[in-house]
Design a protein around this motif. Sequence first.
Motif, PDB file in Angstrom:
ATOM      1  N   GLU A 174       0.851  -1.191   0.000  1.00 25.01           N
ATOM      2  CA  GLU A 174       0.000   0.000   0.000  1.00 25.01           C
ATOM      3  C   GLU A 174       0.887   1.241   0.000  1.00 25.01           C
ATOM      4  OE1 GLU A 174      -2.934   2.328   3.100  1.00 25.01           O
ATOM      5  OE2 GLU A 174      -3.099   0.134   2.985  1.00 25.01           O
ATOM      6  N   ILE A 175       0.555   2.201  -0.844  1.00 26.47           N
ATOM      7  CA  ILE A 175       1.320   3.441  -0.927  1.00 26.47           C
ATOM      8  C   ILE A 175       0.704   4.469   0.005  1.00 26.47           C
ATOM      9  CG2 ILE A 175       2.285   5.168  -2.475  1.00 26.47           C
ATOM     10  CD1 ILE A 175       1.537   3.388  -4.806  1.00 26.47           C
ATOM     11  N   GLU A 176       1.505   5.073   0.853  1.00 23.41           N
ATOM     12  CA  GLU A 176       1.029   6.110   1.751  1.00 23.41           C
ATOM     13  C   GLU A 176       1.373   7.475   1.164  1.00 23.41           C
ATOM     14  OE1 GLU A 176      -0.795   8.147   4.623  1.00 23.41           O
ATOM     15  OE2 GLU A 176      -0.896   5.976   4.307  1.00 23.41           O
ATOM     16  N   PRO A 177       0.357   8.277   0.794  1.00 17.55           N
ATOM     17  CA  PRO A 177       0.629   9.589   0.211  1.00 17.55           C
ATOM     18  C   PRO A 177       1.307  10.525   1.206  1.00 17.55           C
ATOM     19  CG  PRO A 177      -1.657   8.907  -0.128  1.00 17.55           C
ATOM     20  CD  PRO A 177      -1.070   7.982   0.875  1.00 17.55           C
ATOM     21  N   LEU A 178       2.038  11.494   0.682  1.00 17.43           N
ATOM     22  CA  LEU A 178       2.637  12.525   1.514  1.00 17.43           C
ATOM     23  C   LEU A 178       1.553  13.505   1.975  1.00 17.43           C
ATOM     24  CD1 LEU A 178       5.810  13.278  -0.638  1.00 17.43           C
ATOM     25  CD2 LEU A 178       5.652  11.811   1.397  1.00 17.43           C
ATOM     26  N   GLY A 179       1.859  14.280   3.013  1.00 20.01           N
ATOM     27  CA  GLY A 179       0.899  15.234   3.539  1.00 20.01           C
ATOM     28  C   GLY A 179       0.468  16.256   2.509  1.00 20.01           C
ATOM     29  N   GLU A 180       1.426  16.755   1.698  1.00 18.74           N
ATOM     30  CA  GLU A 180       1.070  17.733   0.679  1.00 18.74           C
ATOM     31  C   GLU A 180       0.209  17.126  -0.428  1.00 18.74           C
ATOM     32  OE1 GLU A 180       5.593  16.926   0.097  1.00 18.74           O
ATOM     33  OE2 GLU A 180       4.148  17.041   1.744  1.00 18.74           O
ATOM     34  N   ASP A 181       0.382  15.817  -0.675  1.00 19.77           N
ATOM     35  CA  ASP A 181      -0.466  15.146  -1.665  1.00 19.77           C
ATOM     36  C   ASP A 181      -1.919  15.118  -1.186  1.00 19.77           C
ATOM     37  OD1 ASP A 181       1.702  14.616  -3.315  1.00 19.77           O
ATOM     38  OD2 ASP A 181       2.124  12.695  -2.350  1.00 19.77           O
ATOM     39  N   LYS A 182      -2.099  14.846   0.102  1.00 18.29           N
ATOM     40  CA  LYS A 182      -3.449  14.795   0.659  1.00 18.29           C
ATOM     41  C   LYS A 182      -4.112  16.171   0.613  1.00 18.29           C
ATOM     42  CE  LYS A 182      -2.415  10.987   3.855  1.00 18.29           C
ATOM     43  NZ  LYS A 182      -2.364  10.579   5.277  1.00 18.29           N
ATOM     44  N   THR A 183      -3.328  17.202   0.946  1.00 14.41           N
ATOM     45  CA  THR A 183      -3.873  18.567   0.912  1.00 14.41           C
ATOM     46  C   THR A 183      -4.297  18.960  -0.495  1.00 14.41           C
ATOM     47  OG1 THR A 183      -2.473  19.209   2.783  1.00 14.41           O
ATOM     48  CG2 THR A 183      -3.361  20.987   1.411  1.00 14.41           C
ATOM     49  N   GLN A 184      -3.449  18.612  -1.464  1.00 11.03           N
ATOM     50  CA  GLN A 184      -3.773  18.923  -2.857  1.00 11.03           C
ATOM     51  C   GLN A 184      -5.033  18.175  -3.293  1.00 11.03           C
ATOM     52  OE1 GLN A 184      -0.641  18.077  -5.624  1.00 11.03           O
ATOM     53  NE2 GLN A 184      -1.881  18.546  -7.422  1.00 11.03           N
ATOM     54  N   ALA A 185      -5.155  16.913  -2.891  1.00  9.46           N
ATOM     55  CA  ALA A 185      -6.336  16.128  -3.250  1.00  9.46           C
ATOM     56  C   ALA A 185      -7.606  16.749  -2.654  1.00  9.46           C
ATOM     57  CB  ALA A 185      -6.162  14.687  -2.780  1.00  9.46           C
ATOM     58  N   TRP A 186      -7.518  17.194  -1.392  1.00  9.41           N
ATOM     59  CA  TRP A 186      -8.688  17.817  -0.765  1.00  9.41           C
ATOM     60  C   TRP A 186      -9.073  19.100  -1.497  1.00  9.41           C
ATOM     61  CZ3 TRP A 186     -13.027  17.962   1.377  1.00  9.41           C
ATOM     62  CH2 TRP A 186     -13.554  19.145   1.909  1.00  9.41           C
TER      63      TRP A 186
END
Length: 345
Positions: A272-284
């Motif tokens: 399983e790939i765990e996204p970086l924090g900035e990836d999650k923010t961008q997705a939101w």
Amino acid sequence: MEIEVKVGVRFRQFQVSLSHSQLDQLGSVSRYVLVALAQEGVDWLQLVSVTTLDEFSLKPIRDRLIMLRYLDVGGQLTSLGRSMSQLLTLIESPQHVWVDECFSVRNNKVAILKDHTGLSKVEEGELDLLPPLRGINMVKEYSQVSRLKKAVDYWRMEEKLVSTLELLWSEASDMFSNYSILNEIDLEFKQLKETIVVPFTSTFSSEKVHSSWGLNSPALHCVRHASLDPSIPKFIPNLEDTPFIQSVCLLTGELIDDTHVSDDGDSNAFAEIEPLGEDKTQAWNVLHSKLEEIETVSYMNINLKFTEKYRSFYLPVSSFYDEIENDLDVFPVHKSSLRKQGAMQ
């Protein structure tokens, strides 16, 4: 959608030796005779004088070597005999190669490294390893040696065996170009204990194909409901509102259809790939912009429900071996006639 992921590829060391159908049938004395006669200045009489066997005892050996055209009637090495003597020295000089362990009963592909000294390596556990692909109804254990034998068959069929042998035994000169010799040659493999892990960046796609490795990645799943508050007077029209359902990949920030996510992801995925924090923010931010585009009657209540789901990415076996052949110094990799169908045989 495609993503690049760095994975670990485990390679195991193998000993590879030459064998020759005729030479394999010779005894140790016959082999000694062939090698000794190839030494400068050594003839049959000198050979007899330095062995513990007399001329009478050596006669059957001499007769057989003459019959095989390794010696002439005078007891001297023929051109073929000199080649066989040289081949014997190569047989006594096994080489070592490194073989990938991402194997499957379903495919004939194999990546073989002659040397790894120029490659970067990582410790076990530092990266997710590409595992062997077994699948349903596959045997629990699959012989790596059988897989390597298929590689030899491929090299022979595609006329790549000579160049491969010359890479393994560079001192052989042009001996392997003699097809009367080549046709009797085979390679024997012995599995050893030492392994290395090589980091390798591969391209995974959201499109699933037959015979592939899977990765799961978290996605944010949103269901939006709009409804009238119970205190609204009855004379105000009760508007029907269709729920809005949308998922966003937390790794790529891509809005994805609900049919491409699941509660648990692909059960056969190896990691399983765990996204970086900035990836999650961008997705939101992407999902939030989508929600703001929805037109809503001002007096309706908005309810948002968020859950974590998963989407999957896949690395086809055929694509992996194409990439590894282009990026690493490996021996020729089997090409399947079914590659366009995304399946390996």
